[in-house]
Each structure stands twice: as C-alpha cells, then as structure tokens.
Motif scaffolding. Structure first.
Motif: not given
Length: 287
Positions: A238-244, A250-265
């Motif tokens: 859910v958090y991953l999909a919400a960030r995207i 116009m912006d790329r989704v940085n993988v680390w920026d997406v993952l840093k706020n997930t509960l698993t990492g």
C-alpha cells in the motif's frame, strides 16, 4: 486445545515468534494451514505445535505493530507534503501565477489473495487518499483472472499480492518449486506484460512473504518481494503504491525513496527505477 478455523495461534517450534490465523484444518493429517496475522506468510503446522495467542499477547503485539504503522504513515505524510509543494510550485510557474490547479493521482488496482488483508489495505488506501479498486482472487487463479480484470479497469498501478513462503526442504533459493505461490505471481505478471509491455505504462508490484524477487522482476514487475526472502508486512504494498500514485509522471521514482518508509525496507522489497503516475492539470473547474 481444540484449534478452530479463525483462531489466532502461534507455533511453539518457532518460539511463538509470529501470530497466525488458522485458515484450514486437516483432521486426517492433524495439521493446520496458517496465514500470518500481519505478515504475508503462508505456513502449515501440526496441530500439537500450535498454542492460542492470549488476548493480552494479541493486544501487546498489535500495539507494537500499530506503532510501526503510525510511524510509516507519518513519514509518508511528510513526503506527500513535500511532493505537494513541488507540484504546486511547478503548476503555478514558481508561485507567480494565481491559476488554480487540480491533481489526478495514479489509479490503483489491488488484487489480493487474502480477503482479510485486502479489507485492511483498502482502509489504508482510503486513509492515504489513493484512488483504488480492490479485488479478491486466490493466488492460484490470478494467472487466468487478473489479466481480464486489468483489461477492464486499466489501472496505472497494479498490485498483485497475497501469501507465499520459501520452503527450504524443497530446494534452494533459486529453485522456483521451493516457493508456495511465487509461480502464480510470476505467470500473472508475464500474462499482463504480454499486453502492457511498458514499465512506464503500468507500474506493477508483485509478491508476498519470501517470494522469488529475481524471477518477478525478470517477468516484468517494477517492484517485487522479497530480495532477502524475508517476511513483508501486509501494508507494505500500500505504501509503495501510494508513493508511486502521488509522484508526478515527469519524475522518476527513486527505489530507495519508495522503500525507506515501508515497514519491511529493502530486505523485503525491491525494484527498478520507474516513473510516477500523478498528473497535474489546470485550471481548476469553477462551480
């Protein structure tokens, strides 16, 4: 103890590390099928290995989990505010124009192999204000049913998840037959990518606990679980999909920026550089 479907239990052989929900009981083998209460893990265990989770233990576990969820939500809201400011700055020509604007976040289709988790995820999508349609489909039926659903709904972001498990007694980490449901997720991604091959046309997350990350990425998923073959939290997709959804196309989704706020990492989730799905428009329609 008489174990019944729906009971919350723990496994003594694993030192009662995780609570599970009993989803099926097999009297002939005196065993039970289990789904993780907050992690997307499938397991089975002998009935005599199971002990009930007391109300106090359940409250303590849920309090700890809720604290992690609240922290992840807080971090997501901080990122959302920053993205919102950036969108506003761009849409108003550096705040020089007074024209009002509107935003169209990426639409999510969330297909889940667990109706309990699907309901929980939909609640959080609503809390995050993500436009979403949720459907329950058992993992084994996803390769046949999910592509038809995608053709009907045509989402910007597709989440394919449920339960999985890596079974060490059936092979090595590179052996697909050692995974409970990874083959279903992989087949589903391949079927969908046959019709929607571009990674930017539709962003796909696929997988669950301990899923075969490398095969899922090769099949065409933008993001997947689980690089370290560990458990992932029910809400991580859910958090991953919400960030995207809230990142500008116009912006790329940085993988680390997406993952840093997930509960698993990064141990539980990973992916490839992708494009956001939010579009900004103007002017805002007057009533």
């Amino acid at each position: 103890m008489t174990v019944q479907v729906g009971d919350l239990v723990a496994r003594t052989s694993y030192h009662c590390d995780l609570p599970f929900r009993v989803v099926a009981i097999h009297e002939e083998t005196k065993s039970a099928e289990l789904n993780g209460h907050d992690v997307r893990l499938y397991a089975d265990a002998p009935l005599d290995d199971l002990v009930p989770v007391t109300e106090d233990e359940r409250e303590q576990y849920e309090k700890m989990t809720s604290s992690k969820e609240d922290e992840s939500y807080k971090l997501f809201r901080q990122d959302y505010k920053q993205m919102k400011m950036k969108h506003g700055y761009t849409a108003t020509n550096g705040y020089r124009d007074q024209t009002s604007y509107f935003e169209m976040p990426g639409r999510v289709l969330h297909i889940d192999g667990d109706p309990y988790y699907l309901k929980k995820c939909l609640t959080f999508y609503k809390k995050l204000h993500v436009p979403v349609i949720g459907k329950y489909i058992p993992e084994s039926e996803m390769p046949d049913l999910a592509p038809r659903l995608v053709a009907q709904i045509r989402p910007d972001i597709l989440v394919l998840t449920g339960h999985d498990a890596f079974m060490k007694n059936k092979g090595t980490a590179s052996d697909l037959k050692a995974y409970r449901n990874s083959s279903f997720f992989i087949r589903t991604v391949k079927e969908i990518r046959y019709h929607w091959p571009s990674l930017d046309q539709m962003v796909i997350f696929s997988g669950a606990c301990q899923s075969h990350f490398e095969y899922l990425i090769r099949a065409g998923a933008n993001f997947a679980s689980s690089p370290d073959r560990i458990n992932i939290h029910a809400l991580d997709p859910v958090y991953l999909a919400a960030r995207i959804s809230f990142t500008s196309f116009m912006d790329r989704v940085n993988v680390w920026d997406v993952l840093k706020n997930t509960l698993t990492g990064a141990g539980g989730l990973g992916g490839v550089e992708s494009r956001g799905m939010l579009r900004t428009g103007l002017p805002f329609p007057s009533e």
